[in-house]
Scaffold this motif. Structure first.
Motif, PDB file in Angstrom:
ATOM      1  N   SER A  66       0.854  -1.190   0.000  1.00  0.00           N
ATOM      2  CA  SER A  66       0.000   0.000   0.000  1.00  0.00           C
ATOM      3  C   SER A  66       0.885   1.233   0.000  1.00  0.00           C
ATOM      4  O   SER A  66       1.773   1.377   0.846  1.00  0.00           O
ATOM      5  CB  SER A  66      -0.910   0.003   1.238  1.00  0.00           C
ATOM      6  OG  SER A  66      -1.808  -1.083   1.196  1.00  0.00           O
ATOM      7  N   VAL A  67       0.655   2.107  -0.954  1.00  0.00           N
ATOM      8  CA  VAL A  67       1.442   3.325  -1.108  1.00  0.00           C
ATOM      9  C   VAL A  67       0.520   4.523  -0.946  1.00  0.00           C
ATOM     10  O   VAL A  67      -0.592   4.538  -1.476  1.00  0.00           O
ATOM     11  CB  VAL A  67       2.127   3.364  -2.486  1.00  0.00           C
ATOM     12  CG1 VAL A  67       2.928   4.643  -2.647  1.00  0.00           C
ATOM     13  CG2 VAL A  67       3.025   2.152  -2.671  1.00  0.00           C
ATOM     14  N   ALA A  68       0.967   5.517  -0.193  1.00  0.00           N
ATOM     15  CA  ALA A  68       0.137   6.702   0.064  1.00  0.00           C
ATOM     16  C   ALA A  68       0.891   7.963  -0.322  1.00  0.00           C
ATOM     17  O   ALA A  68       2.061   8.140   0.004  1.00  0.00           O
ATOM     18  CB  ALA A  68      -0.261   6.765   1.537  1.00  0.00           C
ATOM     19  N   GLY A  69       0.213   8.835  -1.048  1.00  0.00           N
ATOM     20  CA  GLY A  69       0.730  10.156  -1.347  1.00  0.00           C
ATOM     21  C   GLY A  69      -0.328  11.193  -0.981  1.00  0.00           C
ATOM     22  O   GLY A  69      -1.372  10.848  -0.432  1.00  0.00           O
ATOM     23  N   ARG A  75      -1.056  13.482   9.447  1.00  0.00           N
ATOM     24  CA  ARG A  75      -1.591  12.608   8.390  1.00  0.00           C
ATOM     25  C   ARG A  75      -0.534  11.645   7.866  1.00  0.00           C
ATOM     26  O   ARG A  75      -0.841  10.512   7.490  1.00  0.00           O
ATOM     27  CB  ARG A  75      -2.168  13.452   7.250  1.00  0.00           C
ATOM     28  CG  ARG A  75      -3.498  14.096   7.608  1.00  0.00           C
ATOM     29  CD  ARG A  75      -4.278  14.481   6.366  1.00  0.00           C
ATOM     30  NE  ARG A  75      -3.543  15.456   5.568  1.00  0.00           N
ATOM     31  CZ  ARG A  75      -3.391  15.380   4.256  1.00  0.00           C
ATOM     32  NH1 ARG A  75      -3.886  14.370   3.576  1.00  0.00           N
ATOM     33  NH2 ARG A  75      -2.737  16.322   3.599  1.00  0.00           N
ATOM     34  N   ILE A  76       0.729  12.072   7.837  1.00  0.00           N
ATOM     35  CA  ILE A  76       1.792  11.158   7.429  1.00  0.00           C
ATOM     36  C   ILE A  76       1.888   9.992   8.408  1.00  0.00           C
ATOM     37  O   ILE A  76       1.987   8.822   8.011  1.00  0.00           O
ATOM     38  CB  ILE A  76       3.139  11.906   7.327  1.00  0.00           C
ATOM     39  CG1 ILE A  76       3.116  12.882   6.153  1.00  0.00           C
ATOM     40  CG2 ILE A  76       4.301  10.919   7.176  1.00  0.00           C
ATOM     41  CD1 ILE A  76       4.346  13.749   6.036  1.00  0.00           C
ATOM     42  N   LYS A  77       1.838  10.288   9.708  1.00  0.00           N
ATOM     43  CA  LYS A  77       1.899   9.225  10.714  1.00  0.00           C
ATOM     44  C   LYS A  77       0.689   8.295  10.617  1.00  0.00           C
ATOM     45  O   LYS A  77       0.817   7.079  10.826  1.00  0.00           O
ATOM     46  CB  LYS A  77       1.993   9.834  12.118  1.00  0.00           C
ATOM     47  CG  LYS A  77       3.343  10.453  12.436  1.00  0.00           C
ATOM     48  CD  LYS A  77       3.384  10.966  13.861  1.00  0.00           C
ATOM     49  CE  LYS A  77       4.775  11.481  14.217  1.00  0.00           C
ATOM     50  NZ  LYS A  77       4.833  12.003  15.610  1.00  0.00           N
ATOM     51  N   CYS A  95      11.075  16.628   6.863  1.00  0.00           N
ATOM     52  CA  CYS A  95      10.243  15.485   7.240  1.00  0.00           C
ATOM     53  C   CYS A  95      10.927  14.641   8.310  1.00  0.00           C
ATOM     54  O   CYS A  95      10.306  14.239   9.298  1.00  0.00           O
ATOM     55  CB  CYS A  95       9.936  14.642   6.005  1.00  0.00           C
ATOM     56  SG  CYS A  95       8.894  13.213   6.332  1.00  0.00           S
ATOM     57  N   ALA A  96      12.215  14.356   8.118  1.00  0.00           N
ATOM     58  CA  ALA A  96      12.939  13.508   9.072  1.00  0.00           C
ATOM     59  C   ALA A  96      12.982  14.131  10.457  1.00  0.00           C
ATOM     60  O   ALA A  96      12.794  13.447  11.472  1.00  0.00           O
ATOM     61  CB  ALA A  96      14.353  13.235   8.558  1.00  0.00           C
ATOM     62  N   THR A  97      13.214  15.437  10.518  1.00  0.00           N
ATOM     63  CA  THR A  97      13.281  16.091  11.823  1.00  0.00           C
ATOM     64  C   THR A  97      11.901  16.212  12.459  1.00  0.00           C
ATOM     65  O   THR A  97      11.739  16.039  13.662  1.00  0.00           O
ATOM     66  CB  THR A  97      13.949  17.469  11.713  1.00  0.00           C
ATOM     67  OG1 THR A  97      13.270  18.250  10.715  1.00  0.00           O
ATOM     68  CG2 THR A  97      15.407  17.339  11.312  1.00  0.00           C
ATOM     69  N   ALA A  98      10.880  16.514  11.636  1.00  0.00           N
ATOM     70  CA  ALA A  98       9.529  16.652  12.181  1.00  0.00           C
ATOM     71  C   ALA A  98       8.991  15.318  12.690  1.00  0.00           C
ATOM     72  O   ALA A  98       8.276  15.267  13.682  1.00  0.00           O
ATOM     73  CB  ALA A  98       8.593  17.224  11.117  1.00  0.00           C
ATOM     74  N   LEU A  99       9.334  14.238  11.994  1.00  0.00           N
ATOM     75  CA  LEU A  99       8.910  12.907  12.427  1.00  0.00           C
ATOM     76  C   LEU A  99       9.767  12.371  13.572  1.00  0.00           C
ATOM     77  O   LEU A  99       9.427  11.361  14.185  1.00  0.00           O
ATOM     78  CB  LEU A  99       9.005  11.917  11.260  1.00  0.00           C
ATOM     79  CG  LEU A  99       7.886  11.907  10.216  1.00  0.00           C
ATOM     80  CD1 LEU A  99       8.266  10.986   9.066  1.00  0.00           C
ATOM     81  CD2 LEU A  99       6.568  11.464  10.836  1.00  0.00           C
ATOM     82  N   ILE A 156       4.915   8.250   0.009  1.00  0.00           N
ATOM     83  CA  ILE A 156       5.762   8.917  -0.983  1.00  0.00           C
ATOM     84  C   ILE A 156       5.508  10.414  -0.862  1.00  0.00           C
ATOM     85  O   ILE A 156       4.388  10.883  -1.071  1.00  0.00           O
ATOM     86  CB  ILE A 156       5.466   8.433  -2.406  1.00  0.00           C
ATOM     87  CG1 ILE A 156       5.692   6.922  -2.502  1.00  0.00           C
ATOM     88  CG2 ILE A 156       6.370   9.150  -3.400  1.00  0.00           C
ATOM     89  CD1 ILE A 156       5.435   6.358  -3.886  1.00  0.00           C
ATOM     90  N   LEU A 157       6.540  11.138  -0.514  1.00  0.00           N
ATOM     91  CA  LEU A 157       6.428  12.574  -0.275  1.00  0.00           C
ATOM     92  C   LEU A 157       7.054  13.335  -1.433  1.00  0.00           C
ATOM     93  O   LEU A 157       8.275  13.337  -1.607  1.00  0.00           O
ATOM     94  CB  LEU A 157       7.121  12.933   1.050  1.00  0.00           C
ATOM     95  CG  LEU A 157       7.058  14.390   1.505  1.00  0.00           C
ATOM     96  CD1 LEU A 157       5.616  14.845   1.665  1.00  0.00           C
ATOM     97  CD2 LEU A 157       7.820  14.560   2.819  1.00  0.00           C
ATOM     98  N   SER A 158       6.218  13.946  -2.237  1.00  0.00           N
ATOM     99  CA  SER A 158       6.700  14.687  -3.404  1.00  0.00           C
ATOM    100  C   SER A 158       7.359  15.992  -2.975  1.00  0.00           C
ATOM    101  O   SER A 158       7.054  16.550  -1.914  1.00  0.00           O
ATOM    102  CB  SER A 158       5.525  14.980  -4.343  1.00  0.00           C
ATOM    103  OG  SER A 158       5.899  15.873  -5.367  1.00  0.00           O
ATOM    104  N   ASN A 159       8.249  16.494  -3.844  1.00  0.00           N
ATOM    105  CA  ASN A 159       8.860  17.799  -3.565  1.00  0.00           C
ATOM    106  C   ASN A 159       7.986  18.946  -4.082  1.00  0.00           C
ATOM    107  O   ASN A 159       8.357  20.102  -3.956  1.00  0.00           O
ATOM    108  CB  ASN A 159      10.246  17.892  -4.203  1.00  0.00           C
ATOM    109  CG  ASN A 159      10.191  17.889  -5.717  1.00  0.00           C
ATOM    110  OD1 ASN A 159       9.611  16.998  -6.322  1.00  0.00           O
ATOM    111  ND2 ASN A 159      10.780  18.903  -6.343  1.00  0.00           N
ATOM    112  N   LEU A 160       6.833  18.624  -4.661  1.00  0.00           N
ATOM    113  CA  LEU A 160       5.903  19.677  -5.072  1.00  0.00           C
ATOM    114  C   LEU A 160       5.017  20.046  -3.888  1.00  0.00           C
ATOM    115  O   LEU A 160       4.316  19.197  -3.324  1.00  0.00           O
ATOM    116  CB  LEU A 160       5.034  19.211  -6.238  1.00  0.00           C
ATOM    117  CG  LEU A 160       5.750  18.980  -7.573  1.00  0.00           C
ATOM    118  CD1 LEU A 160       4.750  18.557  -8.638  1.00  0.00           C
ATOM    119  CD2 LEU A 160       6.523  20.220  -8.019  1.00  0.00           C
TER     120      LEU A 160
END
Length: 556
Positions: free
Chosen positions: A183-186, A216-218, A252-256, A228-232
């Motif tokens: 399962s992939v989420a964007g 929402r990412i979590k 993202c890495a620091t926020a997570l 999958i986190l786009s750069n747009l």
């Protein structure tokens, strides 16, 4: 029989293609029963001996990987797949196959794909040269259109490759039901703001990270999805903005508060002797970047980001230019670090190192720079003892240092309770004065919270670990592990090849960290003559890992 022979050969090929490493075995995990059955059906004599050797090696690699499988399960990894890797379809296929395996082993994954190579190619096809100012692209209407086209195609390609399910014949053979892919989420996780006009340069539709929807990412990660986190990014006015991939990933890495940030690169990180750098502390990496501030806008941006504008001006970095109007790539509000432009295209990997250190400073415990042109690089890095990449660690040894005479009272206070319970041998103050140069202490807020001694025996290339103590209130938080890691690194730098210790009550703790029971005859002769046999101590020894550029590889 040909089918069975083919299955055995496939498993062997997986293993041998990685130079006898565990990556092939991990990839072949789902075929273990089938392979074992085929081995049982193979020819007798020499053929059986060969297949049995492969079988034992197969089992051995699984057993070696087990602690890492357990340790990483439930962790959160953010993985940057740069445009160079995405452009190489064979490498990308292998990377995504290994990412699927990580997901199957219980790791929560956020993938941040790069697009700059693809955008540049589209622009050149349309007769326009890409334009960068420092780390950022100048995104005009043509560049924005190319950005959306590249990002959309890459997203679909990655989703398609991650949607591949396991082989149906294998599942049916063992009674399993055919499963769909992962399962992939964007989604619109990234809120951005325009970079605007900086030093007279209009960056157009170039964006900077404003906010990530971490909740929402979590939620998606907790639902067993790969994100999958786009750069747009999307502005509050509904515009699409082209953001820097590494700024998005580090944000993202620091926020997570991710356990790991993986930056895939297309070559190894080497030192001035062209040797692969295996490990760097945060301090070492920071200093390596700072030495380049007069030649590198990435290094200058890094100093501005972590030290502030006033300090940067005092170093003369405010006027640093790379032959074009140079703006600071970062503001105090940004939580990420952008890298790119001509310096990143030079492939020295200084840019990726700067992003890695920035993320470590932001709370990511460990960042790994992996040469993904090596087959199975991700698996080899995380599921074998020594790994193959470059790891930067966030203050693993903060406050750890060699002891001085002023520490003797603090050392006594740490040792006394353990001496009173008979766990450690009593050491008088006079003995501590004589031995203090061999002690290592960990200090926090002016107080000692742990100590240990390393007594070297150079002739035998061995060292004794003794007087190992951690303050009661600091136990169970990894302080002992960090201290032992520090001792092992110090011993390796001194040319020692093994450590030994004597213990009556703490054997299990050391066995769990790689020590094995030995006999008194295995100790250096000079130590054997000093052993108090009446204590009934048991003896344990650990062979140190090989050194890499003077730095011992630690557990990943």
């Amino acid at each position: 029989m040909p089918l069975c022979g083919g299955a055995v050969h496939a498993g062997a090929k997986n293993a041998s293609s990685f130079g006898g490493t565990g990556a092939g075995w991990l990839r072949a995990a789902t075929n273990l029963k089938l392979t074992a059955r085929c081995i049982a059906m193979s020819a007798s004599g020499e053929g059986i001996a060969m297949t049995m050797d492969k079988q034992r090696q197969y089992v051995s690699w699984f057993r070696e990987a087990w602690p890492y499988i357990q340790g990483h399960r439930g962790s959160t990894f953010v993985i940057v797949i740069p445009g160079e890797v995405i452009a190489n379809r064979l490498v990308l296929d292998n990377v995504l196959q290994d990412i699927s395996l990580l997901h199957g082993l219980g790791i929560k994954l956020v993938i941040v794909p790069g697009t700059h190579i693809q955008i540049d190619a589209l622009l050149r096809e349309r007769g326009q040269e890409p334009c960068y100012i420092g780390a950022y692209r100048v995104t005009d209407s043509n560049a924005l259109e190319a950005s959306m086209e590249a990002a959309g195609k890459i997203l679909v390609d990655i989703e398609a490759k991650l949607s591949r399910g396991p082989m149906v014949p294998v599942l049916r053979r063992h009674g399993g039901a055919a499963r769909a892919g992962l399962s992939v989420a964007g989604g619109n996780f990234l809120s951005a703001k325009r970079r605007g006009v900086v030093n007279g340069v209009d960056f157009g539709a170039t964006g900077e990270v404003k906010k990530l929807d971490i909740v929402r990412i979590k939620e998606r990660l907790d639902c067993n999805c790969i994100v999958i986190l786009s750069n747009l990014g999307y502005s509050s006015s509904g515009d699409v903005l082209n953001c820097n991939t590494y700024e998005v990933a580090t944000s993202c890495a620091t926020a997570l508060t991710a356990d790991k940030l993986l930056c895939l690169v297309d070559g190894p990180i080497v030192d001035e002797k062209n040797s692969v750098v295996k490990f760097m502390t945060l301090e070492q990496a920071d200093q390596a970047i700072r030495t380049q501030t007069s030649q590198s806008y990435t290094a200058a941006d890094y100093v501005k980001a972590v030290a502030g504008a006033k300090y940067s001006i005092s170093l003369g970095l405010d006027s640093f230019s790379n032959g074009s109007p140079m703006a600071s790539s970062h503001t105090d509000q940004n939580s990420g670090f952008a890298i790119g432009g001509r310096e990143r295209q030079s492939r020295t990997h200084l840019s990726e190192l700067a992003a890695a250190v920035f993320a470590c400073r932001g709370g990511v415990t460990r960042v790994h720079l992996l040469d993904c042109t090596v087959e199975g690089a991700i698996l080899l890095e995380f599921y074998t003892r020594d790994g193959i990449g470059t790891m930067i660690s966030n203050d693993m040894y903060e406050g750890t240092r060699s002891a001085t005479s002023s520490d003797i009272l603090g050392i006594q206070q740490l040792l006394r309770p353990l001496e009173e319970h008979g766990i450690l041998v009593h050491r008088s103050k006079q003995q501590l004065i004589q031995e203090v140069d061999d002690f290592i202490v960990v200090e926090r807020d002016g107080c000692l919270i742990a100590c240990a001694a390393l007594f070297p025996y150079p002739a035998e290339k061995s060292g004794e670990v003794a007087a190992f103590a951690v303050a009661p209130e600091c136990r169970g938080h990894g302080q002992g592990d960090s201290l032992l890691d520090y001792i092992e690194r110090k011993a390796a730098r001194a040319g020692l090849e093994k450590l030994f210790l004597l213990t009556t009550r703490t054997a299990d703790w050391f066995v769990h960290r790689g020590f094995s029971e030995c006999t008194i005859d295995d100790l250096p002769a000079a130590k054997r003559s000093k052993v108090n046999l009446s204590r009934g101590s048991k003896y344990y020894m650990k062979i140190l890992l090989s050194q890499c550029n003077g730095i011992l590889r630690i557990t990943r």
